[in-house]
Write an enzyme that holds these catalytic residues in place. Structure first.
Site, PDB file in Angstrom:
ATOM      1  N   THR A  64     -17.107  69.348  -8.400  1.00 37.07           N
ATOM      2  CA  THR A  64     -17.982  68.949  -7.295  1.00 37.07           C
ATOM      3  C   THR A  64     -17.261  67.913  -6.456  1.00 37.07           C
ATOM      4  OG1 THR A  64     -19.005  67.116  -8.496  1.00 37.07           O
ATOM      5  CG2 THR A  64     -20.006  69.297  -8.774  1.00 37.07           C
TER       6      THR A  64
ATOM      7  N   ASP B  48     -39.890  61.584  -5.601  1.00 33.23           N
ATOM      8  CA  ASP B  48     -38.970  60.505  -5.937  1.00 33.23           C
ATOM      9  C   ASP B  48     -39.152  60.197  -7.421  1.00 33.23           C
ATOM     10  OD1 ASP B  48     -37.607  58.101  -6.312  1.00 33.23           O
ATOM     11  OD2 ASP B  48     -38.144  57.330  -4.337  1.00 33.23           O
ATOM     12  N   VAL B  49     -38.087  60.341  -8.228  1.00 37.25           N
ATOM     13  CA  VAL B  49     -38.224  60.175  -9.677  1.00 37.25           C
ATOM     14  C   VAL B  49     -38.528  58.739 -10.082  1.00 37.25           C
ATOM     15  CG1 VAL B  49     -36.733  62.139 -10.218  1.00 37.25           C
ATOM     16  CG2 VAL B  49     -35.726  59.846  -9.997  1.00 37.25           C
TER      17      VAL B  49
ATOM     18  N   LYS C  22     -26.213  56.724 -17.670  1.00 37.59           N
ATOM     19  CA  LYS C  22     -26.327  58.154 -17.988  1.00 37.59           C
ATOM     20  C   LYS C  22     -26.118  58.396 -19.482  1.00 37.59           C
ATOM     21  CE  LYS C  22     -26.844  61.181 -15.420  1.00 37.59           C
ATOM     22  NZ  LYS C  22     -28.074  61.856 -14.967  1.00 37.59           N
TER      23      LYS C  22
ATOM     24  N   TYR D 204     -22.667  53.231 -13.979  1.00 38.01           N
ATOM     25  CA  TYR D 204     -23.196  54.597 -13.932  1.00 38.01           C
ATOM     26  C   TYR D 204     -23.072  55.277 -15.291  1.00 38.01           C
ATOM     27  CZ  TYR D 204     -23.231  59.626 -13.149  1.00 38.01           C
ATOM     28  OH  TYR D 204     -23.482  60.971 -13.256  1.00 38.01           O
TER      29      TYR D 204
END
Length: 781
Positions: A721, A592-593, A690, A686
């Protein structure tokens, strides 16, 4: 991570020792206030492991005294002696899986509580029934503690060299515990009550349960292992019945129903267990775990070594007391040199393994033990102690200590963290079943030889001693044969990475040279042979899906050994299978980061399996629509920051620490350029987190370029994706939308972004430092 232990084999260039402690710091611990240190943690785990095996033999010498005190018959004494081992060995596999599901420290503490309660009942037992039941309950607690201790030990020592050194010491603790139990019980039983010996496990368990929260690292999440209850029931019942059948062979003949019934039932249940495991999606004991020839041989080594130790203590004690008429105290003192040699050899085993490799040390230890047993095979009714018994009693423990230590290293190397409890359960099962089976077979051989000689007119002392000598000789022959097998398996097993070693492996053995580039099978039937990343090791976080999976496959196609990391074991395993199906090399690490300890272990596991870390790609992230920025919930924002930004920072922290100590490397972070040309409703938070990855990358690159580490990032726009599809939107509808929104008129493909990552990781981009490669659609700028 380097250590300051003397005689450590040279690591990769630039490795430095950064701790004065003889043990490295536990994973995720960097000396911050309030964190536990390695020394007390290993001391606690080692003391408890020694006590668990000590408890097996703690009543062996005073057993006749207990029998006279309560008027017990032979069958009651056999049951009393075997009760602890029956429950201990039968429940170890299930205890290992409980550890993998609920965590090492939690199960360690739970098992200690059970063990302490049972030890209290044993100490105060008013009769044989209570003592037998208490020893059975002690075995239940021990079956929870033993595999949990191994799992915690793996977390305390994430560095492969340090873990190998720790396991070398750990392997000797078990045989030391058995030796101390037999040695001290005779002394204490002579001068005090046998209850004092039974109270020792109570004191150790009580103290250990109290200090565990402050001494051992907290559990981390590796994905919750399922509990295979049918498999657990079959394994526990099968092992217990098989052990019962073997235990009573000393009182009943091998053809007796009292022996054949439990033996046949146990074997049938174990056969059913294997069938269930082969058909189970989440088996209690995956058969693949035993498919590794080196591990299977190492477990056999541990079982045989434990059996040899138990045989010598039993038969030599009987010989000295029954044939030579020695007292229990004098008999115990006869084993004092055995204990001294055992301790000394155990202390040396770590250095020998580091210098020569666990495989060679295992073979050498078995050969020494074989020599000791064969010397003891020359025993006769009038054998002197100094010149007759002592040489064998000195050679045998030296060999057993080495074979136990090195065998433990081999058995537990390359074990995935989420199977650490399973590995501990299997290891301890071999340790418990070995003496049970070995003693049954070898004492039967001794009895048959003695009976044959008595029938021929030999006197009882001569016949009995000759039977013991035959058992020692058979055991010595078995040790010698296993030494040869171990040496052969070591020669035929290549290292899983196939790359030339620049440091030692977890078992201390030299690694194999790099093989020639292999053909890689691409989707669509295209086959290529490339070597751009041959001999390189690439770590990809977020490697289970999307960009991370595409990048991992691309590196493997160009010759790299790849480790994929993430929170979901199933998706990681799917990526590994895709790479292996294409002819590449890969393995998975669950991490888990958002947990620094997980990431420290992730890097350590990578270097343990493949000898280093050359390239890291940090792709882990979470895409969450949380509405307009003015309405963002604070917890949602904190989660986005923790995964997307802090996760990247923590990943780089541990990657940089390794690369800085080993000559440099390359890091590529995956940022984002979403929203650059169109407003994406609800994704503002988000996009912000990022985008911050790009700024983080630029600053890290400037800080660490002089360390030989190149750090860059890629900021992709919409990709091909599922995440770029709106609810209910088809790929064709998305294509029309993107044609109007994006400069290039289409989404980018995963193969395109993977190619860009590989470019930044290659020597061709050696000039690129702190670059943010913007990737909108298929266009890079």
């Amino acid at each position: 991570m380097a250590t300051a232990v003397p005689d450590l084999p040279p690591g990769r260039p630039g490795a430095v020792a950064h701790s004065r402690s003889p043990w490295p710091r536990p994973e995720g611990q960097h000396g911050e206030p309030g964190e536990p240190s390695v020394g007390p943690a290993f001391a606690l785990l080692g003391t408890v492991q020694t006590t668990l095996i000590f408890t097996v033999t703690v009543i062996s010498v005073p057993l006749p005294v207990i029998g006279r005190e309560w008027g017990l018959g032979q069958s009651s004494l056999v049951l009393l002696s075997a009760a602890y081992g029956l429950s201990f060995s039968g429940l170890l596999l299930f205890g290992g899986r409980l550890t993998d599901r609920y965590g090492g420290r939690r199960m360690f503490t739970t098992g200690l509580v059970v063990f302490a309660a049972a030890s209290t009942a044993a100490t105060l037992a008013p009769g044989s029934a209570t003592l037998t039941a208490a020893r059975f309950a002690q075995g239940v607690g021990a079956a929870l503690v033993a595999p949990a201790a191994v799992a915690v030990l793996r977390r305390v020592f994430p560095d492969p060299v340090s873990y190998g050194r720790a396991m070398a010491t750990w392997g000797g603790l078990s045989v030391l515990g058995a030796t101390l139990g037999s040695l001290l019980s005779g002394i204490v039983a002579t001068w005090l009550s046998w209850r004092w010996m039974v109270a020792v496990p109570l004191v150790v368990a009580a103290v250990a349960a109290v200090v565990t929260p402050r001494t051992l690292p907290a559990d981390t999440r590796h994905g919750r292992a399922t509990l295979d209850l049918p498999g657990a029931l079959l394994a526990t019942t099968g092992i217990t019945l098989l052990s019962c059948g073997l235990v009573v062979t000393g009182e009943h003949g091998w053809t007796s129903a009292m022996v054949l019934a439990p033996l046949a039932s146990g074997l049938a249940l174990l056969g059913a267990f294997v069938a269930v495991e082969l058909s189970s999606a989440e088996p209690l004991l995956p058969m693949s775990f035993l498919a590794d020839l080196r591990r299977a041989t190492a477990l056999l080594v541990i079982a045989v070594s434990a059996a040899g130790t138990a045989l010598v203590f039993l038969l030599l004690a009987l010989y000295l007391q029954q044939v030579r008429n020695w007292t229990p105290l004098r008999t115990s003192m006869a084993f004092l040199p055995y204990a001294v040699v055992l301790v000394v050899a155990g202390r040396l085993s770590g250095r020998l393994i580091a210098r020569w490799g666990a495989q060679r040390v295992t073979s050498a230890g078995l050969a020494l033990a074989a020599g000791g047993l064969l010397l003891l095979a020359g025993v006769h009714p009038h054998t002197g102690y100094g010149l007759g018994l002592l040489p064998g009693l000195a050679l045998l423990p030296a060999g057993v200590a080495l074979s136990f230590s090195a065998g433990s290293v081999l058995a537990l190397s390359d074990v995935r963290p989420r199977e650490a409890g399973l590995a501990g359960g299997v290891l301890n099962t071999a340790m418990e079943v070995g003496p049970t089976a070995g003693l049954a077979l070898l004492t039967a051989l001794a009895t048959a030889r003695s009976t044959h000689l008595e029938a021929g007119g030999a006197g009882l002392p001569d016949a009995t001693t000759s039977g013991y000598a035959w058992a020692f000789g058979a055991a010595g022959s078995a040790f010698a044969a296993l030494a040869a097998v171990t040496a052969l398996t070591g020669r035929t097993r290549p290292h899983p990475s196939g790359r030339r070693a620049t440091t030692t492996s977890a078992d201390g053995a030299p690694r194999k040279a790099n093989p020639p580039p292999q053909p890689i099978r691409h989707p669509g039937g295209v086959t290529t042979v490339t070597a751009r990343f041959t001999s390189k090791v690439a770590l990809v976080t977020g490697g289970g899906t999307g960009i991370g999976q595409a990048v991992a496959r691309a590196f493997a196609r160009e010759g790299a050994a790849v480790v994929v990391a993430g929170r979901t074991p199933g998706s990681l395993d799917a990526t590994v299978k895709l790479i292996e199906d294409e002819g590449g090399r890969a393995s998975a690490v669950t991490a888990d980061v958002t947990h620094s300890a997980d990431l420290a272990r992730m890097v350590a596991e990578t270097t343990s399996r493949y000898g280093g870390l050359d390239i890291a790609v940090n792709s882990a992230g979470t895409l969450t629509a949380v509405g307009p920025l003015g309405d963002v919930d604070e917890q949602q924002w904190q989660h986005l920051v923790a995964v997307n930004l802090t996760g990247t920072l923590l990943s780089m922290k541990h990657e940089i620490a390794h690369m800085r100590a080993h000559g440099g490397g390359v890091i590529v972070n995956i940022a984002s350029n979403l929203g650059a040309h169109a407003r994406l409703e609800g994704l503002g938070a988000y996009v912000a987190t990022k985008a911050a990855v790009s700024a983080l990358t630029r600053n890290a690159a400037l800080d660490h370029i002089r360390d030989g580490i190149r750090i860059n990032s890629i900021s992709p726009g919409p990709m091909d994706t599922a995440m770029s599809l709106r609810p209910g939107e088809s790929p064709a509808d998305r294509a029309d939308r993107m044609a109007a929104q994006l400069p290039i008129g289409r989404v980018g493909t995963l193969d395109e972004i993977a190619a860009a990552v590989l470019y930044l990781a290659s020597p061709d981009a050696g000039f690129a430092v702190g670059t943010d490669l913007v990737f909108d659609g298929g266009a890079a700028a």
